[in-house]
Design an enzyme around this catalytic site. Sequence first.
Site, PDB file in Angstrom:
ATOM      1  N   HIS A   1      42.707  39.486  52.423  1.00 40.74           N
ATOM      2  CA  HIS A   1      43.472  38.622  51.516  1.00 40.74           C
ATOM      3  C   HIS A   1      44.826  38.244  52.125  1.00 40.74           C
ATOM      4  CE1 HIS A   1      44.345  37.596  47.054  1.00 40.74           C
ATOM      5  NE2 HIS A   1      45.116  36.877  47.849  1.00 40.74           N
TER       6      HIS A   1
ATOM      7  N   ARG B   1      48.820  29.993  55.385  1.00 41.57           N
ATOM      8  CA  ARG B   1      49.472  28.682  55.153  1.00 41.57           C
ATOM      9  C   ARG B   1      49.163  27.682  56.271  1.00 41.57           C
ATOM     10  NH1 ARG B   1      50.568  30.494  50.047  1.00 41.57           N
ATOM     11  NH2 ARG B   1      52.343  31.887  49.911  1.00 41.57           N
TER      12      ARG B   1
ATOM     13  N   ASN C   1      44.063  28.276  49.177  1.00 36.39           N
ATOM     14  CA  ASN C   1      45.012  27.504  48.353  1.00 36.39           C
ATOM     15  C   ASN C   1      46.096  26.893  49.237  1.00 36.39           C
ATOM     16  OD1 ASN C   1      46.248  30.000  48.896  1.00 36.39           O
ATOM     17  ND2 ASN C   1      47.401  30.006  46.980  1.00 36.39           N
TER      18      ASN C   1
ATOM     19  N   HIS D   1      40.698  35.227  41.733  1.00 40.46           N
ATOM     20  CA  HIS D   1      42.016  35.691  41.290  1.00 40.46           C
ATOM     21  C   HIS D   1      41.864  35.953  39.802  1.00 40.46           C
ATOM     22  CE1 HIS D   1      46.555  35.542  41.047  1.00 40.46           C
ATOM     23  NE2 HIS D   1      46.196  35.404  39.775  1.00 40.46           N
TER      24      HIS D   1
ATOM     25  N   HIS E   1      43.020  41.799  44.109  1.00 40.44           N
ATOM     26  CA  HIS E   1      44.210  42.479  43.575  1.00 40.44           C
ATOM     27  C   HIS E   1      44.161  42.880  42.094  1.00 40.44           C
ATOM     28  CE1 HIS E   1      44.938  38.413  42.236  1.00 40.44           C
ATOM     29  NE2 HIS E   1      45.363  37.992  43.402  1.00 40.44           N
TER      30      HIS E   1
ATOM     31  N   ASP F   1      47.475  40.754  50.387  1.00 43.13           N
ATOM     32  CA  ASP F   1      47.883  39.520  49.712  1.00 43.13           C
ATOM     33  C   ASP F   1      49.200  39.013  50.306  1.00 43.13           C
ATOM     34  OD1 ASP F   1      47.933  37.305  48.123  1.00 43.13           O
ATOM     35  OD2 ASP F   1      48.128  38.368  46.213  1.00 43.13           O
TER      36      ASP F   1
ATOM     37  N   HIS G   1      56.717  32.937  51.631  1.00 40.40           N
ATOM     38  CA  HIS G   1      57.466  31.756  51.189  1.00 40.40           C
ATOM     39  C   HIS G   1      58.808  31.796  51.889  1.00 40.40           C
ATOM     40  CE1 HIS G   1      54.672  31.010  47.872  1.00 40.40           C
ATOM     41  NE2 HIS G   1      54.691  32.309  47.634  1.00 40.40           N
TER      42      HIS G   1
ATOM     43  N   GLY H   1      54.939  35.911  45.246  1.00 41.88           N
ATOM     44  CA  GLY H   1      54.370  36.523  46.453  1.00 41.88           C
ATOM     45  C   GLY H   1      55.419  36.834  47.495  1.00 41.88           C
TER      46      GLY H   1
HETATM   47  O1  DOR Z   1      51.761  35.986  44.192  1.00 44.85           O
HETATM   48  C1  DOR Z   1      50.883  35.207  44.549  1.00 44.85           C
HETATM   49  N1  DOR Z   1      51.080  34.343  45.561  1.00 44.85           N
HETATM   50  N2  DOR Z   1      49.696  35.220  43.914  1.00 44.85           N
HETATM   51  C2  DOR Z   1      48.767  34.270  44.154  1.00 44.85           C
HETATM   52  O2  DOR Z   1      47.713  34.317  43.583  1.00 44.85           O
HETATM   53  C3  DOR Z   1      49.035  33.159  45.103  1.00 44.85           C
HETATM   54  C4  DOR Z   1      49.997  33.591  46.114  1.00 44.85           C
HETATM   55  C5  DOR Z   1      50.484  32.451  46.963  1.00 44.85           C
HETATM   56  O3  DOR Z   1      49.678  31.681  47.475  1.00 44.85           O
HETATM   57  O4  DOR Z   1      51.715  32.331  47.173  1.00 44.85           O
HETATM   58 ZN    ZN Z   2      46.694  35.708  47.209  1.00 36.26          ZN
HETATM   59 ZN    ZN Z   3      45.651  35.923  43.784  1.00 34.25          ZN
END
Ligand code: DOR
Ligand code: ZN
Ligand code: ZN
Length: 430
Positions: A61, A65, A95, A177, A223, A296, A300, A315
């Site tokens: 996970h 990006r 995503n 999710h 998660h 996960d 950012h 995240g």
């Molecule tokens: O905290 C998160 N960030 N949960 C998610 O499901 C998406 C992820 C993200 O892509 O930043």
């Molecule tokens: Zn995630």
């Molecule tokens: Zn998630």
Amino acid sequence: MTLDLLIRNATFPWRGQFVKGNIAVRSGKIVKLFRGSCTETAERVINAENRVVLPGLIDVHVHLRDLEQSYKEDYHTGTCAAAAGGITTVLDMPNTRPKTDSAEVLKFKKKLAQGKAMVNVGFFSLFPSRIDEIPKIIEEGAVAFKVYPQDPESWLTGSLPDRLKSASKFGKPVAVHPEEKVKDEYNTIQQFLQVHSINIEFSAVIRYTLAAERAQCHLHLCHITSKRTVEYIRTLKASYPRVSCEVTPHHLLLTRKHIEEKGSLLKVLPPLRENEDLESLWLALNQGIIDVIASDHAPHQKSEKEKSISDASPGFPGLETTLSLMLTQVNAGRISLKRLVEVLSENPAKIFKIKSKGKIEEGYDADLTIIDLKAKGKINPDSFYSKAKYSPFEGWTVKGKPITTIVNGVVVMEHGEIIAPKGAGSVLTT
Ligand code: DOR
Ligand code: ZN
Ligand code: ZN
């Protein structure tokens, strides 16, 4: 026999126990395991005395990006972070911008990653809006599918059952999710925690597991965070074993107190929970109810985190902290190293059907993580290879860390430094 690499005096897990021996590598594969003495020579010899050699870690996970969000992370920085953290394979989440929901985008991502990746990279895909795109996505090499609450193809539209059946027909797991779609309206941390409550997780878990059971597909719950969810999965597994679940280090080690103290930096979805949830996650992890630990890793820009709770992005990075944090827990007696290998290497390979990985065996890929269980350190985000140079664990003392990361027989990381050329990793096509 000419060898590329020989790891001598290694202690490593082999068929259920730790043994001492030598690991011989040629052309990216483990070609021989020698117990006892070994007279072989090799181009490169690593003495692993006082170290443990683990099957390379597989983080299922990860948000690498890149593409339009390469300012947050790209395939090179993200996979350098993985190698620095002792991880040899990552599965990238879909995503992205643009979304990964077609064979065309997947093909483009694979090509871009090929030149930049330092570890093995496999890709998730979203379900496409046209069901006949599914075989094409699989043909292009998607490892699995992922469903988010906000997806147009989620169970809300009624189109999910067909997609689950199709995934099942092609033998692909579906990861979700597990949160219901909610209105993200909140101004305080308390309100944020309330909006993304454990009930929102629980009811999503129920819906997804029922849908999976009906479609007879393998469902992987990402998660999971709460006691209630854990208890439900415990019962469910007895009657429907084609379900697996993962937990993150942050949900194992942090509670709502931490976000209340530190604010938006610790905003993550699903949110941090209560102490009793942590306790039940640990129990389930040790009992085999939770199958996988995954980071996960959700990088950012720092400026995107330093905002009000409603505006901050959810995240934080995790690739460079997962293994050290968990080895610290091994040293504290909270989990065995044997179990850690199961949840960080073996089970990820099994669940996502990643061939020839997850174990140290002759014929398997030479993905290896050499650790020093006694090395002490402090988590310092300034030293991250990830573009996201912050962490909820900043300043935490750790005991146990990765020393060398070997990917397909190539030494990619040594003593925290990335030493292989860009693109030394590879793209997984199952
Ligand atoms: O905290 C998160 N960030 N949960 C998610 O499901 C998406 C992820 C993200 O892509 O930043
Ligand atoms: Zn995630
Ligand atoms: Zn998630």
